[in-house]
Design a protein around this motif. Structure first.
Motif, mmCIF file in Angstrom:
data_model
loop_
_atom_site.group_PDB
_atom_site.id
_atom_site.type_symbol
_atom_site.label_atom_id
_atom_site.label_comp_id
_atom_site.label_asym_id
_atom_site.label_seq_id
_atom_site.Cartn_x
_atom_site.Cartn_y
_atom_site.Cartn_z
ATOM 1 N N LEU A 112 0.827 -1.199 0.000
ATOM 2 C CA LEU A 112 0.000 0.000 0.000
ATOM 3 C C LEU A 112 0.862 1.250 0.000
ATOM 4 C CD1 LEU A 112 -2.877 1.165 0.147
ATOM 5 C CD2 LEU A 112 -2.659 1.074 2.625
ATOM 6 N N SER A 113 1.954 1.230 0.745
ATOM 7 C CA SER A 113 2.866 2.365 0.789
ATOM 8 C C SER A 113 3.509 2.599 -0.574
ATOM 9 C CB SER A 113 3.943 2.118 1.847
ATOM 10 O OG SER A 113 4.881 3.159 1.850
ATOM 11 N N VAL A 114 3.913 1.524 -1.250
ATOM 12 C CA VAL A 114 4.511 1.641 -2.585
ATOM 13 C C VAL A 114 3.486 2.192 -3.570
ATOM 14 C CG1 VAL A 114 5.440 0.310 -4.516
ATOM 15 C CG2 VAL A 114 6.231 -0.152 -2.201
ATOM 16 N N ILE A 115 2.266 1.716 -3.491
ATOM 17 C CA ILE A 115 1.207 2.180 -4.388
ATOM 18 C C ILE A 115 0.920 3.662 -4.139
ATOM 19 C CG2 ILE A 115 -1.257 1.965 -4.868
ATOM 20 C CD1 ILE A 115 -0.885 -1.074 -4.348
ATOM 21 N N GLU A 116 0.905 4.068 -2.878
ATOM 22 C CA GLU A 116 0.634 5.460 -2.544
ATOM 23 C C GLU A 116 1.720 6.374 -3.105
ATOM 24 O OE1 GLU A 116 -0.403 8.192 1.370
ATOM 25 O OE2 GLU A 116 0.550 6.250 1.646
ATOM 26 N N ARG A 117 2.981 5.969 -2.980
ATOM 27 C CA ARG A 117 4.080 6.775 -3.527
ATOM 28 C C ARG A 117 4.003 6.856 -5.043
ATOM 29 N NH1 ARG A 117 8.832 4.221 0.194
ATOM 30 N NH2 ARG A 117 8.182 5.201 2.136
ATOM 31 N N SER A 118 3.665 5.765 -5.675
ATOM 32 C CA SER A 118 3.527 5.749 -7.130
ATOM 33 C C SER A 118 2.395 6.668 -7.575
ATOM 34 C CB SER A 118 3.276 4.323 -7.613
ATOM 35 O OG SER A 118 3.061 4.292 -8.997
ATOM 36 N N PHE A 119 1.272 6.615 -6.867
ATOM 37 C CA PHE A 119 0.141 7.485 -7.180
ATOM 38 C C PHE A 119 0.532 8.953 -7.043
ATOM 39 C CE2 PHE A 119 -3.585 9.925 -5.906
ATOM 40 C CZ PHE A 119 -4.444 9.654 -6.966
ATOM 41 N N ASP A 120 1.230 9.289 -5.952
ATOM 42 C CA ASP A 120 1.656 10.671 -5.747
ATOM 43 C C ASP A 120 2.603 11.129 -6.858
ATOM 44 O OD1 ASP A 120 0.139 11.009 -3.477
ATOM 45 O OD2 ASP A 120 1.784 10.510 -2.099
ATOM 46 N N ALA A 121 3.524 10.270 -7.271
ATOM 47 C CA ALA A 121 4.450 10.624 -8.343
ATOM 48 C C ALA A 121 3.698 10.842 -9.653
ATOM 49 C CB ALA A 121 5.501 9.538 -8.506
ATOM 50 N N ASN A 122 2.740 9.978 -9.956
ATOM 51 C CA ASN A 122 1.954 10.135 -11.179
ATOM 52 C C ASN A 122 1.106 11.398 -11.135
ATOM 53 O OD1 ASN A 122 2.922 7.824 -12.413
ATOM 54 N ND2 ASN A 122 1.326 6.527 -11.536
ATOM 55 N N LEU A 123 0.551 11.713 -9.985
ATOM 56 C CA LEU A 123 -0.249 12.927 -9.842
ATOM 57 C C LEU A 123 0.613 14.170 -10.036
ATOM 58 C CD1 LEU A 123 -3.040 14.060 -9.207
ATOM 59 C CD2 LEU A 123 -2.418 13.988 -6.784
ATOM 60 N N THR A 124 1.809 14.163 -9.495
ATOM 61 C CA THR A 124 2.734 15.283 -9.680
ATOM 62 C C THR A 124 3.099 15.443 -11.152
ATOM 63 O OG1 THR A 124 3.623 14.975 -7.462
ATOM 64 C CG2 THR A 124 4.980 16.221 -9.010
ATOM 65 N N ALA A 125 3.364 14.331 -11.830
ATOM 66 C CA ALA A 125 3.686 14.396 -13.257
ATOM 67 C C ALA A 125 2.506 14.937 -14.058
ATOM 68 C CB ALA A 125 4.082 13.010 -13.766
ATOM 69 N N LEU A 126 1.302 14.520 -13.726
ATOM 70 C CA LEU A 126 0.119 15.007 -14.432
ATOM 71 C C LEU A 126 -0.089 16.499 -14.205
ATOM 72 C CD1 LEU A 126 -2.340 14.265 -16.156
ATOM 73 C CD2 LEU A 126 -3.578 13.830 -14.034
ATOM 74 N N ARG A 127 0.113 16.949 -12.991
ATOM 75 C CA ARG A 127 -0.028 18.379 -12.701
ATOM 76 C C ARG A 127 1.030 19.197 -13.440
ATOM 77 N NH1 ARG A 127 -1.405 17.849 -6.262
ATOM 78 N NH2 ARG A 127 -3.638 17.487 -6.542
ATOM 79 N N THR A 128 2.247 18.688 -13.513
ATOM 80 C CA THR A 128 3.301 19.377 -14.255
ATOM 81 C C THR A 128 2.958 19.439 -15.731
ATOM 82 O OG1 THR A 128 4.942 18.604 -12.658
ATOM 83 C CG2 THR A 128 5.769 19.358 -14.794
ATOM 84 N N TYR A 129 2.475 18.357 -16.284
ATOM 85 C CA TYR A 129 2.069 18.329 -17.690
ATOM 86 C C TYR A 129 0.950 19.335 -17.947
ATOM 87 C CZ TYR A 129 -0.241 16.745 -21.935
ATOM 88 O OH TYR A 129 -0.836 16.705 -23.162
ATOM 89 N N ARG A 130 -0.040 19.378 -17.076
ATOM 90 C CA ARG A 130 -1.161 20.303 -17.236
ATOM 91 C C ARG A 130 -0.680 21.755 -17.176
ATOM 92 N NH1 ARG A 130 -5.805 20.129 -12.871
ATOM 93 N NH2 ARG A 130 -4.111 21.064 -11.704
ATOM 94 N N SER A 131 0.229 22.042 -16.264
ATOM 95 C CA SER A 131 0.772 23.387 -16.153
ATOM 96 C C SER A 131 1.544 23.778 -17.414
ATOM 97 C CB SER A 131 1.676 23.471 -14.931
ATOM 98 O OG SER A 131 2.327 24.717 -14.871
ATOM 99 N N MET A 132 2.350 22.841 -17.916
ATOM 100 C CA MET A 132 3.101 23.115 -19.142
ATOM 101 C C MET A 132 2.160 23.339 -20.310
ATOM 102 S SD MET A 132 6.164 20.320 -18.624
ATOM 103 C CE MET A 132 6.617 20.335 -20.326
ATOM 104 N N LEU A 133 1.107 22.563 -20.386
ATOM 105 C CA LEU A 133 0.140 22.702 -21.475
ATOM 106 C C LEU A 133 -0.595 24.036 -21.388
ATOM 107 C CD1 LEU A 133 -1.058 21.224 -23.896
ATOM 108 C CD2 LEU A 133 -2.751 20.230 -22.371
ATOM 109 N N GLN A 134 -0.972 24.434 -20.182
ATOM 110 C CA GLN A 134 -1.643 25.714 -20.010
ATOM 111 C C GLN A 134 -0.722 26.880 -20.385
ATOM 112 O OE1 GLN A 134 -2.967 25.556 -15.937
ATOM 113 N NE2 GLN A 134 -4.971 24.731 -16.499
ATOM 114 N N THR A 135 0.543 26.779 -20.013
ATOM 115 C CA THR A 135 1.509 27.820 -20.370
ATOM 116 C C THR A 135 1.682 27.895 -21.878
ATOM 117 O OG1 THR A 135 2.675 27.470 -18.281
ATOM 118 C CG2 THR A 135 3.878 28.626 -20.023
ATOM 119 N N THR A 136 1.779 26.760 -22.525
ATOM 120 C CA THR A 136 1.926 26.715 -23.976
ATOM 121 C C THR A 136 0.709 27.322 -24.659
ATOM 122 O OG1 THR A 136 3.272 24.727 -23.815
ATOM 123 C CG2 THR A 136 2.309 25.216 -25.964
#
Length: 64
Positions: A34-58
């Motif tokens: 569960l701890s590994v899954i939670e860390r993976s989810f957080d990393a994926n969420l951070t990547a998605l937020r970064t992608y969304r921010s980059m897309l909005q800036t573009t």
């Protein structure tokens, strides 16, 4: 893994010989997973937020 067998003749789940099957779930292993899954989810969420921010800036730079 096989189920652990306990001898408890008074237990409501006991069979005719008084044996009860226990749980084969390892709580510590499940919590570790569960701890590994939670860390993976957080990393994926951070990547998605970064992608969304980059897309909005573009898009905002393209609209100017």
């Amino acid at each position: 893994t096989p189920f652990p067998v306990f001898y408890q003749p008074g237990h409501p789940d006991a069979d005719a010989s008084g044996r009860v099957l226990g749980s084969n779930v390892d709580l510590f292993e499940e919590l570790r997973d569960l701890s590994v899954i939670e860390r993976s989810f957080d990393a994926n969420l951070t990547a998605l937020r970064t992608y969304r921010s980059m897309l909005q800036t573009t898009l905002s730079n393209f609209a100017k």
